[in-house]
Design a protein around this motif. Structure first.
Motif, PDB file in Angstrom:
ATOM      1  N   GLY A   1      51.408  90.621  38.084  1.00 48.19           N
ATOM      2  CA  GLY A   1      53.027  91.457  38.603  1.00 48.19           C
ATOM      3  C   GLY A   1      52.578  93.053  39.292  1.00 48.19           C
ATOM      4  N   SER A   2      51.441  92.910  38.172  1.00 47.42           N
ATOM      5  CA  SER A   2      50.957  94.404  38.421  1.00 47.42           C
ATOM      6  C   SER A   2      50.548  95.061  39.725  1.00 47.42           C
ATOM      7  CB  SER A   2      49.146  94.758  37.746  1.00 47.42           C
ATOM      8  OG  SER A   2      49.382  94.508  36.959  1.00 47.42           O
ATOM      9  N   GLN A   3      51.324  96.730  40.354  1.00 45.36           N
ATOM     10  CA  GLN A   3      50.964  97.480  41.233  1.00 45.36           C
ATOM     11  C   GLN A   3      50.031  97.690  41.547  1.00 45.36           C
ATOM     12  OE1 GLN A   3      54.670  99.663  41.452  1.00 45.36           O
ATOM     13  NE2 GLN A   3      54.749  99.364  43.732  1.00 45.36           N
ATOM     14  N   VAL A   4      50.044  97.709  43.184  1.00 42.18           N
ATOM     15  CA  VAL A   4      48.027  97.939  43.478  1.00 42.18           C
ATOM     16  C   VAL A   4      48.980  99.145  44.332  1.00 42.18           C
ATOM     17  CG1 VAL A   4      46.844  97.795  44.633  1.00 42.18           C
ATOM     18  CG2 VAL A   4      47.718  95.559  43.311  1.00 42.18           C
ATOM     19  N   ARG A   5      47.741 100.088  44.291  1.00 48.52           N
ATOM     20  CA  ARG A   5      48.256 101.415  44.922  1.00 48.52           C
ATOM     21  C   ARG A   5      47.265 102.502  44.949  1.00 48.52           C
ATOM     22  NH1 ARG A   5      52.572 102.948  41.549  1.00 48.52           N
ATOM     23  NH2 ARG A   5      52.636 102.600  39.468  1.00 48.52           N
TER      24      ARG A   5
END
Ligand code: ZN
Length: 741
Positions: free
Chosen positions: A737-741
């Motif tokens: 669920g961690s965001q990737v950016r």
């Protein structure tokens, strides 16, 4: 009880600036929740309010900006009306869809000429009954070529007689908080015209005999002991204990309702704004009846019946306004009753009886909502403004946050991290995910065996019982104006739904609906539709927009507002199913994005006069445009940031029965339900090679059905265009669920 007449009186917003979130939490959201709840219970609700448009803060703004007071109030009446409507407050339609006998609503303004007429009429009645006394006061007067004018307290500035602070007002020092008589102020000057010479002059005014009502008001307060909240009781008692004194109802100002009296000595004087705006609760009900029903119908919401039954009056306001509504306004109402009976100052007043105007039942006043630890303030521009908030967010997210965080018993705080946290981890994780799971899992069933065919309540008696108890609790909380508690109870029903599905694992049976245990499991999923319907009805007073979207997704027709509150627990309503593809009820929020937006808005606001936004320390960033080689098409950063990339772990991979090249991949995406993605990777990976990999997927891609299976996103993979395809994976351990950016 059903069919009761309920008058919901909402504090009149002052038309001198846009509303901020502090106002909304304190005065404007709670009455809308209550009105929606009462209507769903079958009660006849009339909701009244409007813009308070007179008084010196408005004339000061007008003079400062070089425009007319009318221009000031026209502007903010429009802005605030629109903001309240955008927030979902039911100021329209004016007539209840069930007919005017069920009431409706009117958001009026005090500049309405018919409000003038009603107030003037009341003024004369009270005067004829001897309830005013005339007194001479001292007031500053500004000398001018053209004859000069009296200066209201806000127009006078000087040194505080107590602490010596500069810029103290005519009647009060903001620095040390003391109040004083105008003549005590040192070095007084006209605020608008500091060069002008000013002097103190006598001026005659009318005072309302509040002291005449001291005893009946005490009696009234005692009668309401069991109903009022502790803060309402305490502040009312404090006022009554001080002993009431006559209070000025006229003043030297021309922006207001003129005195309905002949004689030059009354020129340039008007009815004091406090005395006429509060009568708006009454005039507004009268005008609603005249315009949308029959003129005499207002009596159903205002007068005690022949047999002594009063309509239920609820007043919603901030805590600074309590004595106004528990002491002053009841004194005016009782004065009108007294005058209507032809009595005067020589007969002692009495509490209202049959055919009299009714007094308030409850005054569920709120404490304050603070902004990041400090008080919201219009004048200091420390605020989050409602209009600009609603341009950027789903109104239901604000309604949820302010309800779950409502300043009912003590001050609460608004801050962005908490807002994002509560929306993402409560509203979406509990409620949004549950209903989305029911709808998407249900949509995966074959057409010949829809979810309705699995409806079997005998497997769900436990759930039914628990949900009925929760319904009773939420009802009782709403009847006692405990909005926070009610909403928490409703959210726990969604949580119960999540647990039910988690235990029943209906997704395991989708491929083999005749497997052992399928009937029981699918009965739970089918009950999920009934629970979702229960949630649509019960969240509706709080979250009307998403409740309506859910209502339609469930295949129900019409307006969820018209569904009966008690039908939430009717488990036998005919099973339906929506036509459209299920979409999530809410969008996840991103804190960093919001904070950077807030900063730039604060910067913009400080560059202009428009009170847009304000966050301490916010500075406008300079936009830098970098030169790029020709031939490249640029994507702006905002557009790129709209793509939500997240980390997921592949839990299982199976063949798509109807598509040779597709895998059906189950992904743990950090949510309870997980998600399913159809991926064309068969040529490049075996199922075993994929399981266990941490991959990157697009989380906010519109879900679509691929040969009968709903695909909720897309995994990222590198493609060399030459037959080589490799999944993008994560280097090391990180939470799903961690965001990737
Ligand atoms: Zn002072």
């Amino acid at each position: 009880m059903s069919g009761e007449h309920v008058l919901i009186c909402v504090a009149w917003p002052y038309a001198n600036g846009p509303l901020h979130l502090g106002h909304v939490a304190g005065c404007y959201l709670p009455p809308d929740i209550q009105a929606r709840f009462e209507r769903a219970k079958g009660n006849r609700v009339l909701m009244v309010s409007g813009s308070d448009e007179h008084g010196t803060p408005i004339t000061v703004t007008a003079e400062t900006q070089g425009i007319s007071p009318q221009e000031v109030v026209d502007k903010y009446h429009e802005i605030n009306t629109k903001a309240l409507m955008d927030l979902g407050c039911t100021w329209e339609p004016n007539i209840d869809p069930r007919g005017p006998e069920f009431g409706g609503s009117l958001f009026n303004r005090t500049s309405d000429p018919e409000h003038y007429e009603i107030v003037s009429d009341n003024f004369m009645k009270l005067m004829d009954a001897g309830l005013f006394e005339r007194k001479v006061m001292q007031q500053y007067y500004e000398l001018r070529e053209d004859g000069g004018r009296f200066l209201p307290d806000r127009y006078v500035e000087g040194e505080c007689p107590n602490c010596g602070a500069e810029g103290a007002r005519g009647d009060q020092c903001d620095e040390c908080g003391v109040t004083y008589e105008a003549h005590e102020l040192k070095n007084p000057k006209s605020k608008m015209n500091p060069e002008a010479s000013i002097e103190i002059r006598d001026t005659e005014h009318f005072f309302y005999r509040l002291d005449f009502f001291q005893e009946v008001l005490e009696e009234h307060a005692i009668q309401r002991q069991g109903v009022w909240k502790p803060n309402v009781k305490a502040m009312t008692k404090q006022w009554l204990d001080m002993g009431l004194r006559p209070r000025a109802v006229t003043r030297d100002l021309d922006w207001g309702i003129p005195l309905p009296l002949d004689g030059d000595e009354w020129d340039g004087k008007c009815i004091y704004v406090w005395f006429e705006a509060v009568q708006g609760y009454y005039s507004c009900a009268k005008l609603w009846a005249k315009r949308f029903s029959n003129s005499e119908d207002y009596e159903k919401w205002w007068k005690i019946s022949e047999n002594g039954k009063p309509p239920r009056h609820l007043y919603f306001l901030g805590k600074d306004n309590i004595p106004f509504h528990t002491v002053i306004w009841p004194a005016i109402i009782m004065g009108l009753n007294h005058a209507n009976k032809g009595l005067d100052i020589n007969t002692p007043p009495s509490l209202p009886g049959p055919r009299d105007l009714s007094l308030e039942d409850n005054v569920p006043a709120m404490e304050y909502l603070m902004l990041a630890g400090g008080q919201f303030s219009k004048s200091r521009k420390h605020a989050v403004w409602l209009p600009s908030f609603l341009e950027r967010f789903d109104p239901d997210t604000l309604r949820y946050y302010l309800s779950i965080n409502m300043p009912e018993a003590h001050d609460t705080d608004f801050n962005w991290p908490d807002f994002v946290e509560k929306i993402n981890s409560e509203l979406i994780a509990a409620y949004g995910n549950f209903v989305h799971r029911v709808l998407t899992l249900g949509a995966r069933l074959p057409d010949e065996r829809p979810l309705s065919t699995f409806d079997n309540l005998s497997h769900c008696t436990d759930e039914m019982e628990k949900l009925e108890t929760l319904h009773q609790h939420a009802t009782s909380s709403l009847e006692r104006h405990r909005y926070k508690e009610a909403l928490r109870t409703i959210m726990s029903a969604a949580q119960l739904g999540n647990q039910m599905l988690q235990a029943a694992t209906p997704w395991k049976f989708l491929k083999d609906l005749d497997a052992d245990g399928s009937k029981e499991s699918m009965a739970k999923l089918a009950f999920g539709w009934r629970l979702s319907r229960y949630l649509a009805i019960m969240t509706h007073p709080f979250l009307p927009f998403s409740a309506q979207r859910l209502w339609e997704s469930l295949g129900e027709s019409g307006d969820v507002a018209l569904a009966s509150w008690d039908s939430a627990t009717d488990w036998t309503v005919p099973y339906k199913w929506g036509e459209s593809e299920p979409t999530p009820l809410f969008q996840r929020l991103d804190l960093e994005e919001i904070l950077s937006q807030e900063k730039s808005l604060a910067g913009e606001a400080s560059d202009s006069n428009d009170p847009g936004h304000s966050v301490k320390g916010g500075k406008k960033k300079k936009k830098e445009v970098k030169k790029m080689p020709e031939g490249t098409t640029h994507l702006d950063f905002e557009t790129f940031m709209e793509v939500e990339l997240r980390v997921g772990k592949i839990v299982s991979v199976s063949d798509h029965e109807n598509a040779d090249k597709l895998y059906v991949v189950a992904i743990d995406d950090g949510s309870e339900s997980g998600r399913t993605i159809c991926a064309g990777l068969k040529e490049y990976y075996t199922a075993d090679e994929m399981v266990g990999k941490s991959v990157v997927f697009v989380a906010n891609l519109k879900p679509r059905k691929l040969r009968g299976i709903m695909s909720e996103g897309m995994m990222l993979a590198a493609d060399d265009g030459n037959g080589g395809v490799k999944l993008v994976t994560i280097d090391g351990d990180i939470a799903t669920g961690s965001q990737v950016r």
